[in-house]
Design an enzyme around this catalytic site. Structure first.
Site, PDB file in Angstrom:
ATOM      1  N   GLY A   1       0.788  -1.231   0.000  1.00  9.72           N
ATOM      2  CA  GLY A   1       0.000   0.000   0.000  1.00  9.72           C
ATOM      3  C   GLY A   1       0.819   1.280   0.000  1.00  9.72           C
ATOM      4  O   GLY A   1       0.344   2.319   0.441  1.00  9.72           O
ATOM      5  N   SER A   2       2.049   1.232  -0.529  1.00 14.90           N
ATOM      6  CA  SER A   2       2.859   2.462  -0.512  1.00 14.90           C
ATOM      7  C   SER A   2       2.269   3.527  -1.444  1.00 14.90           C
ATOM      8  O   SER A   2       2.297   4.718  -1.134  1.00 14.90           O
ATOM      9  CB  SER A   2       4.323   2.173  -0.848  1.00 14.90           C
ATOM     10  OG  SER A   2       4.455   1.793  -2.196  1.00 14.90           O
TER      11      SER A   2
ATOM     12  N   HIS B   1       1.394   1.476 -13.387  1.00 13.34           N
ATOM     13  CA  HIS B   1       2.097   0.262 -13.836  1.00 13.34           C
ATOM     14  C   HIS B   1       3.602   0.526 -13.847  1.00 13.34           C
ATOM     15  O   HIS B   1       4.040   1.575 -14.324  1.00 13.34           O
ATOM     16  CB  HIS B   1       1.621  -0.107 -15.249  1.00 13.34           C
ATOM     17  CG  HIS B   1       2.208  -1.384 -15.739  1.00 13.34           C
ATOM     18  ND1 HIS B   1       1.792  -2.613 -15.267  1.00 13.34           N
ATOM     19  CD2 HIS B   1       3.196  -1.634 -16.635  1.00 13.34           C
ATOM     20  CE1 HIS B   1       2.510  -3.555 -15.861  1.00 13.34           C
ATOM     21  NE2 HIS B   1       3.362  -2.983 -16.703  1.00 13.34           N
TER      22      HIS B   1
END
Length: 193
Positions: free
Chosen positions: A20-21, A114
């Protein structure tokens, strides 16, 4: 210090599967006055996702969705999105592919980040592939999500040089730093259009 309640901000859900950075950087961004978004929901398919702790820290509603049956899982997610009046979905390391039906039924925008310079290296193991091919740079891309994997319209990209001594891990860490900057910039770009 009074935090903006984000009443007139765009209600956003972030989908994660891991640390979850990117979620953390989006939450920090959402607290800024200039930010057009508020983060109202966190979804994960992984009950052990480390990123869930940010839901607790920042008091954001979180939902763990069982993905054994994709159709049921997506129905549940769509219901929650509708119930919470979510207009923007940010995929941030979400390791499930959304179905065409889901994308069609969600009436807002869906973004993804991405870790490569799309259209190069769609899918997984992007850093390994860039190093194996002796590329001189890689990077990250924020794009709209459509029904084809990592193929939606590109919003922003950031190049990162590949060093001779790079491993997939070291390259990945340097790209991640850029991801945290790129995602908020891409959101600002979309909503200032």
């Amino acid at each position: 210090m009074v935090l903006s309640t984000g009443t007139n901000k765009i209600k956003t859900a972030v989908f994660i599967s891991g640390t979850g950075s990117n979620l953390k950087s989006l939450i920090k961004f959402s607290k800024l006055k200039k930010s057009p978004i508020s983060i109202n929901l966190i979804f994960t398919n992984n009950k052990l996702a480390k990123g869930l702790k940010y839901g607790e820290i920042f008091k954001i509603k979180k939902k763990i969705i069982n993905y054994q049956n994709k159709e049921i899982a997506e129905k549940k997610i769509l219901n929650e999105l509708e119930k919470n009046k979510i207009e923007l979905v940010c995929l941030a390391g979400f390791m499930k592919i959304l179905s065409k039906k889901f994308i069609k039924n969600f009436k807002g925008k869906i973004l993804n980040i991405h870790p490569s310079l799309l259209p190069k290296y769609k899918g997984l193991n992007t850093h390994e592939r860039a190093i194996e091919n002796k590329d001189i740079y890689s990077g990250c891309t924020v794009h709209f999500v459509n029904s084809k994997l990592d193929s939606g319209k590109i919003i922003l990209q950031k190049k990162v040089n590949i060093l001779k001594k790079d491993t997939p891990n070291t390259l990945g860490k340097r790209i991640l730093v850029q991801e945290h900057k790129l995602y908020p910039k891409a959101i600002l770009k979309i909503f200032s259009l």
